[in-house]
Design a protein around this motif. Sequence first.
Motif, mmCIF file in Angstrom:
data_model
loop_
_atom_site.group_PDB
_atom_site.id
_atom_site.type_symbol
_atom_site.label_atom_id
_atom_site.label_comp_id
_atom_site.label_asym_id
_atom_site.label_seq_id
_atom_site.Cartn_x
_atom_site.Cartn_y
_atom_site.Cartn_z
ATOM 1 N N ALA A 1 2.414 13.176 -11.091
ATOM 2 C CA ALA A 1 3.541 13.146 -10.157
ATOM 3 C C ALA A 1 3.122 12.629 -8.789
ATOM 4 O O ALA A 1 3.862 11.873 -8.140
ATOM 5 C CB ALA A 1 4.146 14.544 -10.032
ATOM 6 N N LEU A 2 1.940 13.021 -8.338
ATOM 7 C CA LEU A 2 1.459 12.560 -7.037
ATOM 8 C C LEU A 2 1.279 11.038 -7.027
ATOM 9 O O LEU A 2 1.583 10.365 -6.025
ATOM 10 C CB LEU A 2 0.140 13.251 -6.704
ATOM 11 N N ALA A 3 0.788 10.486 -8.124
ATOM 12 C CA ALA A 3 0.683 9.032 -8.232
ATOM 13 C C ALA A 3 2.066 8.386 -8.175
ATOM 14 O O ALA A 3 2.237 7.290 -7.611
ATOM 15 C CB ALA A 3 -0.027 8.650 -9.537
ATOM 16 N N GLY A 4 3.079 9.069 -8.731
ATOM 17 C CA GLY A 4 4.448 8.566 -8.657
ATOM 18 C C GLY A 4 4.955 8.482 -7.225
ATOM 19 O O GLY A 4 5.690 7.552 -6.863
ATOM 20 N N VAL A 5 4.573 9.445 -6.381
ATOM 21 C CA VAL A 5 4.948 9.403 -4.966
ATOM 22 C C VAL A 5 4.390 8.146 -4.307
ATOM 23 O O VAL A 5 5.090 7.443 -3.559
ATOM 24 C CB VAL A 5 4.453 10.664 -4.230
ATOM 25 N N ALA A 6 3.140 7.849 -4.583
ATOM 26 C CA ALA A 6 2.500 6.668 -3.991
ATOM 27 C C ALA A 6 3.210 5.382 -4.413
ATOM 28 O O ALA A 6 3.439 4.475 -3.599
ATOM 29 C CB ALA A 6 1.027 6.624 -4.388
ATOM 30 N N VAL A 7 3.580 5.291 -5.693
ATOM 31 C CA VAL A 7 4.278 4.098 -6.177
ATOM 32 C C VAL A 7 5.658 3.983 -5.533
ATOM 33 O O VAL A 7 6.101 2.875 -5.172
ATOM 34 C CB VAL A 7 4.390 4.139 -7.713
ATOM 35 N N ALA A 8 6.375 5.093 -5.369
ATOM 36 C CA ALA A 8 7.694 5.061 -4.750
ATOM 37 C C ALA A 8 7.608 4.584 -3.302
ATOM 38 O O ALA A 8 8.488 3.858 -2.816
ATOM 39 C CB ALA A 8 8.341 6.444 -4.816
ATOM 40 N N ILE A 9 6.567 4.985 -2.593
ATOM 41 C CA ILE A 9 6.360 4.493 -1.225
ATOM 42 C C ILE A 9 6.138 2.980 -1.240
ATOM 43 O O ILE A 9 6.660 2.242 -0.389
ATOM 44 C CB ILE A 9 5.179 5.227 -0.562
ATOM 45 N N GLY A 10 5.382 2.499 -2.230
ATOM 46 C CA GLY A 10 5.198 1.055 -2.382
ATOM 47 C C GLY A 10 6.502 0.338 -2.659
ATOM 48 O O GLY A 10 6.737 -0.778 -2.176
ATOM 49 N N LEU A 11 7.406 0.962 -3.430
ATOM 50 C CA LEU A 11 8.710 0.370 -3.714
ATOM 51 C C LEU A 11 9.550 0.273 -2.446
ATOM 52 O O LEU A 11 10.270 -0.719 -2.239
ATOM 53 C CB LEU A 11 9.437 1.209 -4.772
ATOM 54 N N LEU A 12 9.465 1.281 -1.600
ATOM 55 C CA LEU A 12 10.201 1.246 -0.335
ATOM 56 C C LEU A 12 9.733 0.075 0.520
ATOM 57 O O LEU A 12 10.548 -0.655 1.103
ATOM 58 C CB LEU A 12 10.002 2.566 0.417
ATOM 59 N N TRP A 13 8.429 -0.145 0.597
ATOM 60 C CA TRP A 13 7.873 -1.265 1.362
ATOM 61 C C TRP A 13 8.313 -2.604 0.760
ATOM 62 O O TRP A 13 8.695 -3.537 1.483
ATOM 63 C CB TRP A 13 6.352 -1.158 1.371
ATOM 64 N N THR A 14 8.297 -2.715 -0.572
ATOM 65 C CA THR A 14 8.690 -3.953 -1.243
ATOM 66 C C THR A 14 10.170 -4.247 -1.047
ATOM 67 O O THR A 14 10.574 -5.404 -0.883
ATOM 68 C CB THR A 14 8.364 -3.865 -2.748
ATOM 69 N N ASP A 15 10.994 -3.208 -1.045
ATOM 70 C CA ASP A 15 12.429 -3.389 -0.812
ATOM 71 C C ASP A 15 12.674 -3.955 0.584
ATOM 72 O O ASP A 15 13.507 -4.852 0.768
ATOM 73 C CB ASP A 15 13.138 -2.048 -0.981
ATOM 74 N N ARG A 16 11.980 -3.438 1.564
ATOM 75 C CA ARG A 16 12.146 -3.947 2.929
ATOM 76 C C ARG A 16 11.680 -5.392 3.045
ATOM 77 O O ARG A 16 12.258 -6.195 3.790
ATOM 78 C CB ARG A 16 11.365 -3.067 3.900
ATOM 79 N N ARG A 17 10.664 -5.747 2.289
ATOM 80 C CA ARG A 17 10.127 -7.104 2.352
ATOM 81 C C ARG A 17 11.005 -8.112 1.614
ATOM 82 O O ARG A 17 11.164 -9.257 2.075
ATOM 83 C CB ARG A 17 8.727 -7.116 1.762
ATOM 84 N N ASN A 18 11.584 -7.702 0.465
ATOM 85 C CA ASN A 18 12.328 -8.640 -0.378
ATOM 86 C C ASN A 18 13.836 -8.512 -0.269
ATOM 87 O O ASN A 18 14.559 -9.346 -0.817
ATOM 88 C CB ASN A 18 11.913 -8.452 -1.848
ATOM 89 N N GLY A 19 14.317 -7.477 0.390
ATOM 90 C CA GLY A 19 15.760 -7.340 0.597
ATOM 91 C C GLY A 19 16.550 -7.068 -0.662
ATOM 92 O O GLY A 19 17.642 -7.632 -0.853
ATOM 93 N N TYR A 20 16.046 -6.211 -1.543
ATOM 94 C CA TYR A 20 16.780 -5.872 -2.764
ATOM 95 C C TYR A 20 18.062 -5.090 -2.463
ATOM 96 O O TYR A 20 19.006 -5.114 -3.253
ATOM 97 C CB TYR A 20 15.908 -5.026 -3.696
#
Length: 452
Positions: A423-442
Amino acid sequence: MAEAIRQRLNDSPAARWTVLIIVATAMMMGYFVNDVMSPLEAMLEAPRAEGGLGWSPSDYGVFSGAGSFINVFLLMLFFSGIILDKMGVRFTGTLACSLMVAGVLIKLYGLNADFGDSVLSLFNYHLPKSVAVMSLGFAVFGVGYEMCGISVSKAMVRWFTGHELALAMGIQLAMARFGTAAALSMSAPIAQRYQLSTPLLVALAFLIIGLLAFLVFCIMDRRLDRGNSTLNIIQAELNDEDFRLKDIGLIVRNPGFWLITLFVVLFYSAVSPFLKFATKLMVVKYGVDPDVAGFFTSIAPFGTMLLTPLFGSFYDRRGHGVTLVIIGTAMLAFVHFAFSLPLHSSAFALTLMVILAVGYSLAPAALWPCVPKIIPLKCLGTAYSLIFFIQNFGRAVIPMMVGRANEQDPSYTSGMLIFALTALAGVAVAIGLLWTDRRNGYGLQRPNITQS
């Protein structure tokens, strides 16, 4: 133009909410069957003289992970998505429900047949034949179960895009969780009152109801198409949007898709297998009476019934989808770490299950409506199937890891730490998704409702 015409089909609230209830009923029955054996782990491991099958914890771990075997190792879940995008929701959903029925029939045979001391050697495992046959049945069921899941998901996107998509998916998830909660709370009392195979017979009856419900959807969906005067226009507009195999490239080149996929693997590996072990955990570690241990476990899915639609409605109207995902997964990690502590109060366990229910509602309510924001509708079924296909690696491996860990460490500390770190690894990936969303404008943080 095609998108505008498509939205005419789902502008009728009565039509789209009726579709939701019907297809969600089929999925709910599948969820009931998927977890109906989970509260029976202790009974399956009991000696034959006491009415059990004499399984070991490792045997149960193999059986629990078997639902993913065909999907993962024979690539069936990947092909399911292609079948869905090529053949449509009606055909694929009906096939899925039929496979689930067939799988349960095989499980019933494996549970009731007298195999004596027959053993089947499979890789590094020497399995009692009852384990092997029931695992085969669960594997066949798993093909239909996952196929049904992607069919229902695509149906929701088709009927609710531009409307209450997250709320609709939240209600569908809530009904599915009701199926899980009912299985977790009902299965053990039924087996103790009657016999070990009775819960599976009940599950078979429910699954047939689910198949009939999906057939009703097929009839309604076909009549709606025939009765729509713009059908020919719609077909003409959508002909250039037919799925082609080369469209898979649109999926695999998308970084947001891979982050969502990795998150799904980690999140559901930390929660779905846990529920299969949780009933025995409550009995062994927290001293909960076996008759009510299933109720403790069912708090999580019962809680999602109320909370998932609520959080989905919030996402529809206010946005912040990835933020909700991060918060929910962090709560899940906290709960698993707490379960690994040397504390043995049943009140403590009850509190943790309530917190788990909140986290288990937050993340999925916001996660699944994110997928159609980054993937075109024409290949959405394949995208969902790829997500679920890769997810099944975690669902196949984690139960076996935890089963072996519990066998070596009966205190459940090692097993719960496996769930917590996942689950902790899932938190890290979700934070990465937030950064990618801001970069790509999904637009994953934006609300879903685009019209009143």
